[in-house]
Scaffold this motif. Structure first.
Motif, mmCIF file in Angstrom:
data_model
loop_
_atom_site.group_PDB
_atom_site.id
_atom_site.type_symbol
_atom_site.label_atom_id
_atom_site.label_comp_id
_atom_site.label_asym_id
_atom_site.label_seq_id
_atom_site.Cartn_x
_atom_site.Cartn_y
_atom_site.Cartn_z
ATOM 1 N N ALA A 63 14.975 0.382 97.542
ATOM 2 C CA ALA A 63 14.208 1.612 97.725
ATOM 3 C C ALA A 63 14.137 2.417 96.441
ATOM 4 O O ALA A 63 13.499 3.466 96.393
ATOM 5 C CB ALA A 63 14.850 2.460 98.836
ATOM 6 N N GLY A 64 14.830 1.956 95.396
ATOM 7 C CA GLY A 64 14.801 2.665 94.113
ATOM 8 C C GLY A 64 15.668 3.913 94.112
ATOM 9 O O GLY A 64 15.504 4.784 93.270
ATOM 10 N N LEU A 65 16.596 4.013 95.064
ATOM 11 C CA LEU A 65 17.428 5.210 95.151
ATOM 12 C C LEU A 65 18.674 5.101 94.279
ATOM 13 O O LEU A 65 19.193 6.101 93.801
ATOM 14 C CB LEU A 65 17.837 5.468 96.610
ATOM 15 C CG LEU A 65 16.678 5.766 97.556
ATOM 16 C CD1 LEU A 65 17.156 5.834 99.007
ATOM 17 C CD2 LEU A 65 16.012 7.081 97.169
ATOM 18 N N PRO A 83 11.786 4.630 92.940
ATOM 19 C CA PRO A 83 11.100 4.373 94.212
ATOM 20 C C PRO A 83 9.716 3.751 93.988
ATOM 21 O O PRO A 83 8.956 4.231 93.161
ATOM 22 C CB PRO A 83 10.991 5.760 94.837
ATOM 23 C CG PRO A 83 12.122 6.528 94.255
ATOM 24 C CD PRO A 83 12.283 6.016 92.858
ATOM 25 N N VAL A 89 10.648 3.443 103.925
ATOM 26 C CA VAL A 89 12.029 3.250 104.361
ATOM 27 C C VAL A 89 12.254 3.873 105.738
ATOM 28 O O VAL A 89 11.756 4.964 106.023
ATOM 29 C CB VAL A 89 13.024 3.878 103.357
ATOM 30 C CG1 VAL A 89 14.450 3.485 103.702
ATOM 31 C CG2 VAL A 89 12.698 3.456 101.932
ATOM 32 N N PHE A 91 15.627 4.737 108.093
ATOM 33 C CA PHE A 91 17.089 4.730 108.120
ATOM 34 C C PHE A 91 17.596 4.727 109.559
ATOM 35 O O PHE A 91 16.828 4.901 110.505
ATOM 36 C CB PHE A 91 17.633 5.965 107.400
ATOM 37 C CG PHE A 91 17.326 5.997 105.933
ATOM 38 C CD1 PHE A 91 18.107 5.289 105.025
ATOM 39 C CD2 PHE A 91 16.253 6.734 105.440
ATOM 40 C CE1 PHE A 91 17.826 5.320 103.669
ATOM 41 C CE2 PHE A 91 15.973 6.768 104.076
ATOM 42 C CZ PHE A 91 16.762 6.051 103.194
ATOM 43 N N HIS A 95 16.140 11.368 110.598
ATOM 44 C CA HIS A 95 15.917 12.393 109.566
ATOM 45 C C HIS A 95 14.585 13.108 109.750
ATOM 46 O O HIS A 95 13.884 13.383 108.782
ATOM 47 C CB HIS A 95 15.973 11.790 108.165
ATOM 48 C CG HIS A 95 17.336 11.304 107.765
ATOM 49 N ND1 HIS A 95 18.469 12.055 107.958
ATOM 50 C CD2 HIS A 95 17.750 10.153 107.205
ATOM 51 C CE1 HIS A 95 19.512 11.382 107.517
ATOM 52 N NE2 HIS A 95 19.113 10.225 107.069
ATOM 53 N N LEU A 96 14.211 13.393 110.993
ATOM 54 C CA LEU A 96 12.992 14.185 111.196
ATOM 55 C C LEU A 96 13.289 15.625 110.785
ATOM 56 O O LEU A 96 14.404 16.115 110.956
ATOM 57 C CB LEU A 96 12.557 14.141 112.662
ATOM 58 C CG LEU A 96 12.138 12.771 113.191
ATOM 59 C CD1 LEU A 96 11.633 12.900 114.624
ATOM 60 C CD2 LEU A 96 11.078 12.127 112.320
ATOM 61 N N LEU A 97 12.293 16.307 110.239
ATOM 62 C CA LEU A 97 12.463 17.704 109.864
ATOM 63 C C LEU A 97 12.255 18.546 111.120
ATOM 64 O O LEU A 97 11.167 18.539 111.698
ATOM 65 C CB LEU A 97 11.461 18.086 108.775
ATOM 66 C CG LEU A 97 11.447 17.138 107.567
ATOM 67 C CD1 LEU A 97 10.473 17.637 106.511
ATOM 68 C CD2 LEU A 97 12.838 16.981 106.970
ATOM 69 N N PRO A 109 5.056 11.912 104.072
ATOM 70 C CA PRO A 109 4.882 11.117 102.845
ATOM 71 C C PRO A 109 3.497 11.292 102.220
ATOM 72 O O PRO A 109 3.375 11.238 100.996
ATOM 73 C CB PRO A 109 5.089 9.668 103.302
ATOM 74 C CG PRO A 109 5.109 9.687 104.774
ATOM 75 C CD PRO A 109 5.405 11.065 105.229
ATOM 76 N N ARG A 156 6.176 7.391 110.451
ATOM 77 C CA ARG A 156 6.198 8.080 109.152
ATOM 78 C C ARG A 156 6.291 7.067 108.006
ATOM 79 O O ARG A 156 5.711 7.272 106.939
ATOM 80 C CB ARG A 156 7.399 9.035 109.118
ATOM 81 C CG ARG A 156 7.544 9.818 107.832
ATOM 82 C CD ARG A 156 8.773 10.702 107.873
ATOM 83 N NE ARG A 156 9.965 9.899 108.089
ATOM 84 C CZ ARG A 156 11.150 10.388 108.441
ATOM 85 N NH1 ARG A 156 11.302 11.682 108.627
ATOM 86 N NH2 ARG A 156 12.177 9.605 108.623
#
Ligand SMILES: Nc1ncnc2c1ncn2[C@@H]1O[C@H](COP(=O)(O)OP(=O)(O)O)[C@@H](O)[C@H]1O
Ligand SMILES: [Mg+2]
Lengths: 267, 258
Positions: A63-65, A83, A89, A91, A95-97, A109, A156
């Motif tokens: 993921a380039g993290l 990234p 990605v 997880f 991780h919804l806001l 995104p 998402r």
């Protein structure tokens, strides 16, 4: 395989990738040890392995993290430095806001990539409808169940039309029935889209069910113990899979490796 | 078994708090003549209300002064506190140098500086605004830092995987996640700013509600003193409600939908 694939899948090539973390005591902890792995464009690869063997580390690097300590990762031939715009990605936690509606979460995104939102709202609704969330776009995440929230998280990732979909135990926190449904949904999506998927799990059965290839990793430092091709025609059906001889043989092979490594008790 | 509440219960519930307040006021109204207290010892609520009407221009002109000091102090505390918190959050050396000091200073009662502020800044607006600022500054800094830290690392990874810049990470996720805590700090700070301004006026002033109270004391005008107290309280309630108003518009709380 006669499946028609849109040319959106990205090819991945991992050469001699190792990752050492520095512990609090200042020592090096080798999480991944010289991994070589090639994933062809449009392939669905599942990675199974005991907890702590470096699965998330591998995914975070793709993921380039985080950066590899040594070795190279190439995406469609180009060395990865951060990234990748074509990667999405998912997880284990959604991780919804919580302050945004379902629709605005799916569009996050697009906002970050500064693409025109208007062009994607309809697409977002369409994706939500495909995972059974038609009419939920104006709801807040707190109004949804865990399975629904994870579906939103998948939408998402999908709205970015990722050529490489990276999933880190996405169904690990869900109950068995919801998990089964999402596994089926994921297969349907992938058959339609044809992107490259790296799917990390500790569920042997879901790995074999979904994947073209199952990669089995050893306990830390993570190495590849087995690279197993799964030749079961698609679409596969969860209900029938446990009676399929190829499935059972593959599951036995994976279990044998885990037993040999002491990850699973032999009985 | 869920308890069923009768219609009467449900209709009366919202009236409970105002009803109790009214009851206390009535008891006060009746008790004063009953114990034979003079107005100069303890005025009745009715006398205080009467005074608020008859001396309204006086209370209002001094109220404006205090209100201005509080607002100016609070605005300075936001203007100074939020950037301080950002610097603490984003700069490791700054955090190491400043944050422990700030936390230590928070325990110092800022009020005791009031006479010194008068000494250095004179009798005008400055020491009151500065005291209001000083006392409101710390809760804003600390609640903002705490708010900025609430974001889970997984959230940051998520937006970074989408290619978000540091600025986008701040505006899209870090600030929204920090807002509930920041507004918590604002609510504490606005109440403290009122205290700061009035204390500043107690020490040395020529106008303002604190000054009016001292004048009333000197003249044994207890009713005017009480009227000033009511006025200060109204300012406090008004400002607190204003902060809550903005909070409702800007902040979606995680708990809100449950
Ligand atoms: N940021 C980090 N710092 C130090 N050690 C880490 C860090 N992230 C993971 N590790 C260690 O690396 C190993 C592999 O972790 P991880 O990739 O999360 O495994 P998995 O996902 O397979 O459970 C573990 O032993 C873990 O403790
Ligand atoms: Mg993991």
């Amino acid at each position: 395989m006669s499946r028609a694939r849109a040319p959106i899948g990205l090819g991945v090539r991992i050469d001699g990738v190792s990752k050492a973390y520095e512990t609090r005591e200042g020592e090096d902890l080798l999480a991944l040890d010289r991994i070589d792995l090639e994933i062809r464009a449009g392939e669905f690869v599942a990675v199974v392995g005991p907890s702590g063997c470096g699965k998330s580390t591998l995914l975070s690097m793709l993921a380039g993290l985080i950066r590899a300590t040594s070795g190279t990762i190439r995406i469609d031939g180009a060395p990865l430095t951060g990234p990748h715009p074509g990667a999405g990605v998912v997880f284990q936690s959604d991780h919804l806001l919580y302050w945004r509606t379902v629709l605005d979460n799916v569009l996050l995104p697009i906002e970050i990539k500064r693409r025109p939102l208007a062009g994607y709202a309809a697409r977002a609704e369409e994706l939500l409808a495909q995972v059974g969330l038609a009419g939920f776009s104006a709801k807040m995440p707190s109004e949804l169940s865990g399975g629904m929230r994870q579906r939103v998280a998948i939408c998402r990732a999908l709205i970015q039309e990722p050529g490489l979909l990276l999933m880190d135990e996405p169904f690990g926190a869900l109950d068995a029935l919801t998990r089964e449904q999402l596994i089926m949904d994921l297969q349907t999506m992938w058959l339609a889209v044809g992107n490259t998927v790296l799917f990390i799990t500790h569920g042997i059965d879901e790995a074999i069910f979904l994947a073209d290839r199952v990669i089995v990793m050893s306990p830390r430092p993570g190495r590849i113990d087995l690279d197993l091709a799964i030749d079961i025609p698609r679409p596969r059906r969860w209900k029938e899979i446990h009676e399929n001889a190829a499935f059972l043989a593959a599951a036995r092979k994976v279990r044998e490796i885990f037993e040999a490594k002491g990850v699973l008790a032999a009985d | 078994m869920p308890k069923r509440r009768s219609f009467a219960q449900r209709a009366l519930e919202p009236l409970a708090a105002p009803g109790l307040a009214l009851l206390v006021l009535c008891a006060w109204q009746v008790a004063v003549p009953f114990f034979g207290l003079s107005e100069f010892v303890l005025p009745t609520p009715w006398q205080i209300a009467g005074r608020m009407v008859s001396d309204f221009p006086l209370l209002l002109s001094n109220g404006y002064v205090t209100l201005f000091e509080v607002l100016a102090g609070f605005a300075c505390a936001i203007a100074g506190g939020v950037p301080t918190a950002l610097a603490i959050f984003y700069s490791r050396p700054f955090e190491r140098a400043v944050y422990p000091l700030l936390i230590a200073l928070q325990t110092v009662p800022k009020i005791v500086l009031a006479p010194l502020l008068v000494l250095y800044m004179g009798y005008g607006w400055a020491p009151k605004i500065f005291l209001a600022f000083l006392i409101a500054y710390f809760p804003i800094v600390i609640s903002t830092v705490v708010g900025l830290q609430t974001l889970e690392p997984g959230m940051v990874n998520l937006v970074r995987s989408m290619g978000a810049s540091e600025a986008q990470t701040f505006w899209k996720i870090r600030l929204p996640a920090a807002l509930p805590s920041i507004f918590g700090g604002f609510k504490v700070a606005i109440a403290l700013a009122v205290i700061g301004a009035v204390i500043g006026e107690y020490v040395a002033a020529e106008r303002g509600l604190g000054y009016l109270q001292l004048q009333a004391n000197a003249k044994f005008d207890t009713t005017l003193n009480f009227a000033s107290v009511v006025m200060v309280s109204l300012i406090g309630v008004l400002l607190y409600s204003a902060v809550m108003f903005f909070e409702r518009r800007l902040v979606y709380r995680r708990e809100a939908a449950h």
